[in-house]
Design an enzyme around this catalytic site. Structure first.
Site, PDB file in Angstrom:
ATOM      1  N   GLN A  61      31.688  40.049  29.897  1.00 53.62           N
ATOM      2  CA  GLN A  61      32.189  40.220  31.048  1.00 53.62           C
ATOM      3  C   GLN A  61      32.948  40.960  30.718  1.00 53.62           C
ATOM      4  O   GLN A  61      33.193  41.048  29.812  1.00 53.62           O
ATOM      5  CB  GLN A  61      32.377  39.567  31.578  1.00 53.62           C
ATOM      6  CG  GLN A  61      32.079  38.965  32.201  1.00 53.62           C
ATOM      7  CD  GLN A  61      32.140  38.732  32.127  1.00 53.62           C
ATOM      8  OE1 GLN A  61      32.554  39.142  32.116  1.00 53.62           O
ATOM      9  NE2 GLN A  61      31.795  38.356  32.426  1.00 53.62           N
ATOM     10  N   GLU A  71      37.350  42.891  30.431  1.00 51.67           N
ATOM     11  CA  GLU A  71      38.346  43.855  30.087  1.00 51.67           C
ATOM     12  C   GLU A  71      39.363  43.169  29.203  1.00 51.67           C
ATOM     13  O   GLU A  71      39.502  42.044  29.203  1.00 51.67           O
ATOM     14  CB  GLU A  71      39.113  44.400  31.275  1.00 51.67           C
ATOM     15  CG  GLU A  71      38.230  44.298  32.461  1.00 51.67           C
ATOM     16  CD  GLU A  71      38.711  44.496  33.758  1.00 51.67           C
ATOM     17  OE1 GLU A  71      39.758  44.792  33.973  1.00 51.67           O
ATOM     18  OE2 GLU A  71      37.969  44.315  34.584  1.00 51.67           O
ATOM     19  N   LYS A  94      36.982  40.329  26.408  1.00 50.36           N
ATOM     20  CA  LYS A  94      36.377  41.151  27.465  1.00 50.36           C
ATOM     21  C   LYS A  94      35.812  40.272  28.574  1.00 50.36           C
ATOM     22  O   LYS A  94      35.624  39.073  28.422  1.00 50.36           O
ATOM     23  CB  LYS A  94      35.251  42.017  26.888  1.00 50.36           C
ATOM     24  CG  LYS A  94      35.626  42.812  25.648  1.00 50.36           C
ATOM     25  CD  LYS A  94      36.737  43.801  25.910  1.00 50.36           C
ATOM     26  CE  LYS A  94      37.128  44.527  24.630  1.00 50.36           C
ATOM     27  NZ  LYS A  94      38.477  45.076  24.693  1.00 50.36           N
ATOM     28  N   ASP A  95      35.472  40.947  29.683  1.00 48.62           N
ATOM     29  CA  ASP A  95      34.892  40.273  30.840  1.00 48.62           C
ATOM     30  C   ASP A  95      33.661  39.458  30.491  1.00 48.62           C
ATOM     31  O   ASP A  95      32.916  39.792  29.577  1.00 48.62           O
ATOM     32  CB  ASP A  95      34.435  41.309  31.869  1.00 48.62           C
ATOM     33  CG  ASP A  95      35.586  41.949  32.591  1.00 48.62           C
ATOM     34  OD1 ASP A  95      36.152  42.890  32.033  1.00 48.62           O
ATOM     35  OD2 ASP A  95      35.902  41.506  33.700  1.00 48.62           O
ATOM     36  N   LYS A  96      33.421  38.427  31.277  1.00 43.97           N
ATOM     37  CA  LYS A  96      32.148  37.731  31.191  1.00 43.97           C
ATOM     38  C   LYS A  96      31.097  38.490  31.995  1.00 43.97           C
ATOM     39  O   LYS A  96      30.082  38.902  31.450  1.00 43.97           O
ATOM     40  CB  LYS A  96      32.267  36.298  31.717  1.00 43.97           C
ATOM     41  CG  LYS A  96      30.917  35.590  31.727  1.00 43.97           C
ATOM     42  CD  LYS A  96      31.001  34.188  32.299  1.00 43.97           C
ATOM     43  CE  LYS A  96      29.601  33.562  32.319  1.00 43.97           C
ATOM     44  NZ  LYS A  96      29.617  32.216  32.907  1.00 43.97           N
TER      45      LYS A  96
END
Length: 644
Positions: free
Chosen positions: A26, A27, A276-278
């Site tokens: 996903q 930042e 990071k994003d998922k």
């Protein structure tokens, strides 16, 4: 200025990509430290659909998949909007337009930017050549074909690929020598990463039994800690193997946990620069202590939604926050804006930037916002902390959490409530475990069983809502120019501007403080608003040191406006909403063709790229372009309207 509402649709949970092979599925975020300049929260920002910043109600192990659309929509009726967390202003004057953000997780691609300023990419699967002076291992890597039968290899392969996760494979070694048994142990572990082996005696006969490292039996019966390596590590080789991790629809911590299980390591053997994003495709650098590139490369054969590559050996691990930022490729589908609107919006983003708000995921996705818990911690009101985390709440949740909360409300018995949870990894389970162990009169100690980063997330969330609110007031009062009483940083220390000095500074120089005992505040009336807001919440801005040292807030400074770098964009047209509009690193490595666009396609999408420094949220940049409320509550409402 009238803003058009964006149109959004629910994400397609079943999207498949080419990594992994033939399998379905996903930042950046870094813990808050105490530097004078804030550069530690969100390395590049998360998407607003990601729940990574909300520590409560983690689904626990084995709870894959996304919420049912109706259930999730019901839960979000009680969620927050941007208004609730102080996100009120825009800097550009263009008219907003609609678009679908993150319709597919492949519409959000994040590449880490390392401390040398290089964008991290996965573009090489090869293994580094052996060192010239490398001392050969006493026993060479065994050849499975020499020690295992075809039937055994087939059984081990199925076990490795989760097809029989709770089973085991037994290999009789009654007549084999110790050397032969050692060879079998090594063969299984090297050629089938993720499997554990042990020797057992049954009815006076010896067996080597292989378990899956991710299975419950394996965790119960086999040590999964990082045992010392029996082979020698070459002196000329760096102690840490650095590699690039490409992941799809997985957050960084879950990814590290999966790698740990397959390699039989503790998660703290890995290091990284940010999470990071998922719900995204993300590419970042990871380092692991004394694991060979060969072992890591083997994982590409059996892991789902991961690829590992760009292996090299170095003498140092990675540190949280030492990256320069992240580069984003974002696709916004089905846009309604005219070419003129798009040009105005993206030019403003490139030249002026966006307000550096903390994004919505900072404040949680449930009916109990994280900053409410943070405020109770700062007030030293521990009974309220427990109540906020454990009490029943409106909106849908997973069934076991609902039952757990109901049991707590009815009995106030932590052990009884704990029995309602199938796993205790979630914050509720960790708190209940603490209450059960230390008693309800020792809440501070019980609360300490929650991981430190999660505990600090609550109070940082409170700081963030104060900052957002004060920045909105600052933009409302003085617009986009520096004024007397504003703060700038000089050598890492905040300095108050005079009227004359303000003339030579721009809005991009201005910082605002997050409240704490080691910051100063603007001298104009907005600065006084900090004291008023904290006082209304029952807090004294002059007493930000807490009885518990962990919860003492030093404060820090954050720039009001951020101007992205490397901004570019294009409008593409397409007919099939199921196709990916981004050519990923793995697709390039596998020589798969780039997306082909139809100039006469019935759908239009905006594909934009930009880079952000650490501690900034990509969704706040997208918000500035679309002029939309990025809260999940608002998106869910729009989704329902769109579907109807």
């Amino acid at each position: 200025m009238e803003e058009s509402e964006p149109t959004l649709v629910p994400a397609h949970g079943g999207e498949k990509r080419d990594c992994p092979e033939d399998e379905e599925e996903q930042e950046g975020k870094v813990p808050m430290k105490r530097p004078r300049v804030q550069s530690d929260e969100k390395n590049g920002g998360h998407s607003h659909q990601d729940e990574e910043d909300e520590p409560e109600g983690d689904g626990g192990e084995g709870e894959g998949g996304e919420e049912d659309g109706d259930t999730f929509a019901d839960m979000m009726k009680h969620g927050l909007t941007e208004l609730d967390v102080g996100i009120l202003k825009f800097v550009s004057s263009h008219e907003g337009f609609s678009g679908i953000l993150k319709e597919r997780y492949s519409d959000f691609v994040v590449h880490e930017i390392n401390k040398q300023g290089k964008t991290v990419k996965l573009d090489d699967f090869s293994i580094p050549p052996p060192e010239v002076e490398e001392v050969p291992e006493p026993q060479q890597q065994p050849d499975v074909s020499e020690v295992l039968t075809e039937e055994q290899k087939e059984q081990l392969g199925k076990l490795q690929l989760f097809k029989n996760k709770e089973g085991n494979v037994s290999i009789e070694v009654a007549d084999d020598t110790k050397e032969k048994r050692t060879l079998i142990h090594k063969a299984v572990k090297i050629q089938f990463p993720g499997l554990e082996t042990k020797t057992e005696e049954r009815d006076s006969r010896k067996f080597i039994v292989a378990y899956h490292a991710a299975g419950k039996k394996a965790r119960a019966e086999v040590r999964t800690t990082a045992a010392p390596r029996k082979h020698s590590w070459p002196k000329t080789r760096g102690s840490f193997c650095h590699f690039v991790l490409y992941k799809e629809n997985k957050d960084t911590m879950d990814s590290i946990n999966v790698l740990s299980k397959f390699l039989r390591l503790r998660p703290n053997m890995f290091s990284y620069m940010g999470t990071k994003d998922k719900r995204a495709i993300t590419v970042q650098e990871i380092a692991v202590l004394k694991i060979t590139a060969e072992r890591l490369a083997h994982l590409n054969k059996c892991l789902m939604n991961f690829k590992l590559g760009n292996f090299c050996y170095k003498n140092h691990p990675l540190k949280l926050g030492e990256l320069q930022g992240n580069h984003f490729t974002v696709v916004i589908r089905n846009i309604s804006g005219t070419d003129e609107q798009l040009q105005q919006a993206l030019t403003s983003l490139k030249e002026t930037g966006f307000i550096n708000y903390y994004g919505m995921q900072r404040f949680g996705t449930t009916a109990v916002p994280t900053h409410h818990v943070g405020r109770a911690i700062l007030k030293n009101n521990w009974s309220e902390v427990v109540d906020l985390i454990l009490k029943p709440r409106p909106g849908a949740e997973k069934g076991y959490l609902v039952r757990c909360r109901e049991e707590w409300a009815k009995t106030q018995d932590p052990e009884a409530a704990l029995k309602k949870l199938p796993v205790t990894r979630c914050v509720e389970g960790q708190l209940l475990r603490g209450l059960s162990k230390f008693g309800k009169k020792n809440i501070v100690t019980a609360f300490g069983l929650i991981p430190r980063n999660n505990r600090l997330m609550y109070i940082h969330s409170y700081q963030s809502v104060v900052w957002n609110t004060m920045v909105s007031r600052r933009i409302e009062a003085f617009g986009l120019k520096a004024v007397e009483g504003d703060l700038v940083l000089r050598g890492g220390t905040a300095y108050e501007l005079s009227a004359e000095e303000a003339e030579s500074h721009s809005i991009h120089d201005i910082v605002m403080p997050l409240p704490g005992f080691d910051v100063i505040y603007p001298s104009h009336h907005v600065g006084k608003g900090y004291r008023e807001m904290l006082s209304a919440d029952g807090l004294d801005i002059d007493k930000m040191r807490h009885k518990v040292k962990d919860y003492s807030l030093a404060g820090t400074y954050r720039r009001i406006l951020i101007r992205p770098s490397d901004v570019s964009w294009e409008v593409v047209q397409y007919d099939d909403p199921r196709i990916s509009l981004v050519h990923t690193d793995v697709e390039k490595l596998e020589n798969k063709p780039a997306p082909v666009f139809n100039k006469e396609g019935k759908y239009r999408a905006l594909r934009m790229e930009f880079s952000l420094p650490p501690s900034t949220y990509a969704t706040m940049a997208i918000r500035e372009v679309l002029k939309m409320d990025t809260s999940i509550k608002n998106q869910t409402k729009l989704n329902t309207t769109w579907l109807n």
